[in-house]
Design a protein around this motif. Structure first.
Motif, PDB file in Angstrom:
ATOM      1  N   MET A  43      14.139-138.811  12.021  1.00 59.67           N
ATOM      2  CA  MET A  43      14.099-139.979  11.189  1.00 59.67           C
ATOM      3  C   MET A  43      14.198-141.226  12.093  1.00 59.67           C
ATOM      4  SD  MET A  43      16.582-140.873   8.100  1.00 59.67           S
ATOM      5  CE  MET A  43      15.649-140.579   6.697  1.00 59.67           C
ATOM      6  N   PRO A  44      13.293-142.227  11.893  1.00 55.84           N
ATOM      7  CA  PRO A  44      13.316-143.417  12.754  1.00 55.84           C
ATOM      8  C   PRO A  44      14.534-144.287  12.468  1.00 55.84           C
ATOM      9  CG  PRO A  44      11.628-143.635  11.064  1.00 55.84           C
ATOM     10  CD  PRO A  44      12.226-142.270  10.921  1.00 55.84           C
ATOM     11  N   PRO A  45      14.970-145.000  13.495  1.00 58.77           N
ATOM     12  CA  PRO A  45      16.134-145.870  13.283  1.00 58.77           C
ATOM     13  C   PRO A  45      15.767-147.004  12.316  1.00 58.77           C
ATOM     14  CG  PRO A  45      15.247-146.178  15.478  1.00 58.77           C
ATOM     15  CD  PRO A  45      14.489-145.041  14.844  1.00 58.77           C
ATOM     16  N   SER A  46      16.735-147.482  11.553  1.00 60.91           N
ATOM     17  CA  SER A  46      16.492-148.516  10.561  1.00 60.91           C
ATOM     18  C   SER A  46      16.389-149.909  11.193  1.00 60.91           C
ATOM     19  CB  SER A  46      17.587-148.502   9.502  1.00 60.91           C
ATOM     20  OG  SER A  46      18.835-148.766  10.121  1.00 60.91           O
ATOM     21  N   ARG A  47      16.846-150.067  12.388  1.00 59.96           N
ATOM     22  CA  ARG A  47      16.802-151.370  13.057  1.00 59.96           C
ATOM     23  C   ARG A  47      16.039-151.242  14.371  1.00 59.96           C
ATOM     24  NH1 ARG A  47      22.435-154.294  12.985  1.00 59.96           N
ATOM     25  NH2 ARG A  47      21.127-155.567  14.279  1.00 59.96           N
ATOM     26  N   PHE A  48      15.469-152.381  14.776  1.00 61.00           N
ATOM     27  CA  PHE A  48      14.785-152.384  16.065  1.00 61.00           C
ATOM     28  C   PHE A  48      15.811-152.319  17.175  1.00 61.00           C
ATOM     29  CE2 PHE A  48      11.535-154.877  13.645  1.00 61.00           C
ATOM     30  CZ  PHE A  48      10.507-153.968  13.782  1.00 61.00           C
ATOM     31  N   ASP A  49      15.467-151.625  18.240  1.00 64.68           N
ATOM     32  CA  ASP A  49      16.350-151.665  19.383  1.00 64.68           C
ATOM     33  C   ASP A  49      16.129-152.979  20.125  1.00 64.68           C
ATOM     34  OD1 ASP A  49      13.924-151.210  20.541  1.00 64.68           O
ATOM     35  OD2 ASP A  49      14.568-149.547  21.804  1.00 64.68           O
ATOM     36  N   ARG A  50      16.917-153.227  21.099  1.00 66.60           N
ATOM     37  CA  ARG A  50      16.899-154.498  21.808  1.00 66.60           C
ATOM     38  C   ARG A  50      15.560-154.800  22.480  1.00 66.60           C
ATOM     39  NH1 ARG A  50      21.768-156.639  25.491  1.00 66.60           N
ATOM     40  NH2 ARG A  50      21.348-158.710  24.771  1.00 66.60           N
ATOM     41  N   GLY A  51      14.961-153.859  23.116  1.00 62.58           N
ATOM     42  CA  GLY A  51      13.687-154.049  23.808  1.00 62.58           C
ATOM     43  C   GLY A  51      12.567-154.384  22.836  1.00 62.58           C
ATOM     44  N   THR A  52      12.511-153.708  21.716  1.00 61.18           N
ATOM     45  CA  THR A  52      11.471-153.974  20.721  1.00 61.18           C
ATOM     46  C   THR A  52      11.642-155.369  20.126  1.00 61.18           C
ATOM     47  OG1 THR A  52      11.515-151.606  20.193  1.00 61.18           O
ATOM     48  CG2 THR A  52      10.372-153.066  18.651  1.00 61.18           C
ATOM     49  N   ARG A  53      12.879-155.741  19.875  1.00 64.93           N
ATOM     50  CA  ARG A  53      13.156-157.074  19.355  1.00 64.93           C
ATOM     51  C   ARG A  53      12.705-158.158  20.344  1.00 64.93           C
ATOM     52  NH1 ARG A  53      19.150-157.833  17.990  1.00 64.93           N
ATOM     53  NH2 ARG A  53      18.970-155.592  17.978  1.00 64.93           N
ATOM     54  N   ARG A  54      12.970-157.927  21.596  1.00 59.63           N
ATOM     55  CA  ARG A  54      12.584-158.886  22.640  1.00 59.63           C
ATOM     56  C   ARG A  54      11.056-159.018  22.728  1.00 59.63           C
ATOM     57  NH1 ARG A  54      15.733-158.422  28.245  1.00 59.63           N
ATOM     58  NH2 ARG A  54      17.301-159.723  27.282  1.00 59.63           N
ATOM     59  N   ILE A  55      10.352-157.915  22.655  1.00 63.56           N
ATOM     60  CA  ILE A  55       8.883-157.933  22.696  1.00 63.56           C
ATOM     61  C   ILE A  55       8.327-158.681  21.488  1.00 63.56           C
ATOM     62  CG2 ILE A  55       6.822-156.481  22.527  1.00 63.56           C
ATOM     63  CD1 ILE A  55       8.339-154.400  24.240  1.00 63.56           C
ATOM     64  N   ALA A  56       8.877-158.414  20.310  1.00 64.91           N
ATOM     65  CA  ALA A  56       8.414-159.086  19.094  1.00 64.91           C
ATOM     66  C   ALA A  56       8.663-160.587  19.183  1.00 64.91           C
ATOM     67  CB  ALA A  56       9.109-158.495  17.867  1.00 64.91           C
ATOM     68  N   LEU A  57       9.831-160.977  19.687  1.00 60.76           N
ATOM     69  CA  LEU A  57      10.157-162.390  19.830  1.00 60.76           C
ATOM     70  C   LEU A  57       9.214-163.085  20.809  1.00 60.76           C
ATOM     71  CD1 LEU A  57      12.055-164.686  19.078  1.00 60.76           C
ATOM     72  CD2 LEU A  57      13.538-163.977  20.954  1.00 60.76           C
ATOM     73  N   CYS A  58       8.936-162.467  21.941  1.00 55.04           N
ATOM     74  CA  CYS A  58       8.004-163.036  22.928  1.00 55.04           C
ATOM     75  C   CYS A  58       6.600-163.148  22.340  1.00 55.04           C
ATOM     76  CB  CYS A  58       7.972-162.191  24.198  1.00 55.04           C
ATOM     77  SG  CYS A  58       9.450-162.351  25.190  1.00 55.04           S
ATOM     78  N   GLY A  59       6.170-162.160  21.602  1.00 53.33           N
ATOM     79  CA  GLY A  59       4.840-162.200  20.987  1.00 53.33           C
ATOM     80  C   GLY A  59       4.725-163.316  19.968  1.00 53.33           C
ATOM     81  N   LEU A  60       5.745-163.470  19.124  1.00 49.74           N
ATOM     82  CA  LEU A  60       5.726-164.541  18.122  1.00 49.74           C
ATOM     83  C   LEU A  60       5.804-165.925  18.769  1.00 49.74           C
ATOM     84  CD1 LEU A  60       7.963-162.979  15.332  1.00 49.74           C
ATOM     85  CD2 LEU A  60       5.505-163.417  15.254  1.00 49.74           C
TER      86      LEU A  60
ATOM     87  N   THR B 136       4.651-166.721  21.779  1.00 51.27           N
ATOM     88  CA  THR B 136       3.329-166.960  22.359  1.00 51.27           C
ATOM     89  C   THR B 136       2.328-167.329  21.280  1.00 51.27           C
ATOM     90  OG1 THR B 136       3.809-165.391  24.127  1.00 51.27           O
ATOM     91  CG2 THR B 136       1.491-165.945  23.762  1.00 51.27           C
ATOM     92  N   LEU B 137       2.345-166.628  20.172  1.00 48.98           N
ATOM     93  CA  LEU B 137       1.437-166.925  19.070  1.00 48.98           C
ATOM     94  C   LEU B 137       1.674-168.330  18.526  1.00 48.98           C
ATOM     95  CD1 LEU B 137      -0.749-165.900  17.132  1.00 48.98           C
ATOM     96  CD2 LEU B 137       1.092-165.067  15.658  1.00 48.98           C
ATOM     97  N   SER B 138       2.937-168.716  18.376  1.00 49.00           N
ATOM     98  CA  SER B 138       3.265-170.062  17.898  1.00 49.00           C
ATOM     99  C   SER B 138       2.757-171.129  18.870  1.00 49.00           C
ATOM    100  CB  SER B 138       4.772-170.211  17.720  1.00 49.00           C
ATOM    101  OG  SER B 138       5.251-169.328  16.743  1.00 49.00           O
ATOM    102  N   ALA B 139       2.951-170.886  20.158  1.00 42.33           N
ATOM    103  CA  ALA B 139       2.494-171.853  21.162  1.00 42.33           C
ATOM    104  C   ALA B 139       0.981-172.000  21.129  1.00 42.33           C
ATOM    105  CB  ALA B 139       2.955-171.422  22.549  1.00 42.33           C
ATOM    106  N   VAL B 140       0.251-170.915  20.977  1.00 41.84           N
ATOM    107  CA  VAL B 140      -1.209-170.973  20.920  1.00 41.84           C
ATOM    108  C   VAL B 140      -1.663-171.722  19.669  1.00 41.84           C
ATOM    109  CG1 VAL B 140      -3.296-169.555  20.644  1.00 41.84           C
ATOM    110  CG2 VAL B 140      -1.584-168.934  22.347  1.00 41.84           C
TER     111      VAL B 140
END
Length: 168
Positions: free
Chosen positions: A1-18, A20-24
């Motif tokens: 069963m997958p964890p209900s929350r993102f782990d720290r690394g996934t959260r960091r990747i999502a934040l960096c992606g968002l 970058t998208l906002s800046a563009v």
């Protein structure tokens, strides 16, 4: 069963992606000025007189009126000198010769020349500015890339001179 929350690394990747998208999105939504307006005229100090005007005989020229009829207007002829415009790297001043309302020559009396770099930049920019002025027959010209301060001072001095003559 997958964890209900993102782990720290996934959260960091999502934040960096968002981020970058906002800046563009912000970058592409930035609107640059497209108005043909010129910088405001340089204000002369109490020791600096206004542009010198040496008028020649004003010759009548036939120009179309508002209904297509020819009317007589007096086109200005003579030599006019713009004010000395202080810029970041020195001073710029121009003198224009006008014949029957047309700019026939532009002489740059002062341009930045304090060091070899300034002299080289002025030597490259001034002929381009003069050529643009003669083509446009006004001070509404493009700036020279790499010589923005010199271009701005040139346009301000030229526009002040042309304002004194009633020429575009």
């Amino acid at each position: 069963m997958p964890p209900s929350r993102f782990d720290r690394g996934t959260r960091r990747i999502a934040l960096c992606g968002l981020t970058t998208l906002s800046a563009v999105v912000l970058l592409f939504s930035y609107r640059t000025s497209t108005s043909p307006g010129l910088p405001e005229e340089a204000a002369g100090g109490p020791d600096e007189p206004g542009p010198a005007v040496v008028p020649a005989a004003a010759a009548p020229v036939a120009a179309p009126g508002p209904v297509g009829k020819a009317s007589t207007v007096r086109a200005w002829s003579g030599v006019v000198t713009g004010p000395v415009v202080p810029i970041k790297w020195g001073e710029v001043q121009v003198r224009a010769t006008i014949a029957r309302g047309r700019i026939v020559t532009v002489d740059v009396l002062r341009a930045p020349d304090e060091n070899a770099h300034d002299r080289a930049l002025s030597a490259a920019a001034v002929p381009v500015l003069v050529r643009e002025t003669l083509g446009a027959q006004s001070a509404r010209i493009d700036m020279v890339s790499g010589a923005t301060f010199t271009s701005t001072g040139y346009v301000q001095s030229l526009q002040a001179a042309l304002d004194r003559t009633g020429t575009a």
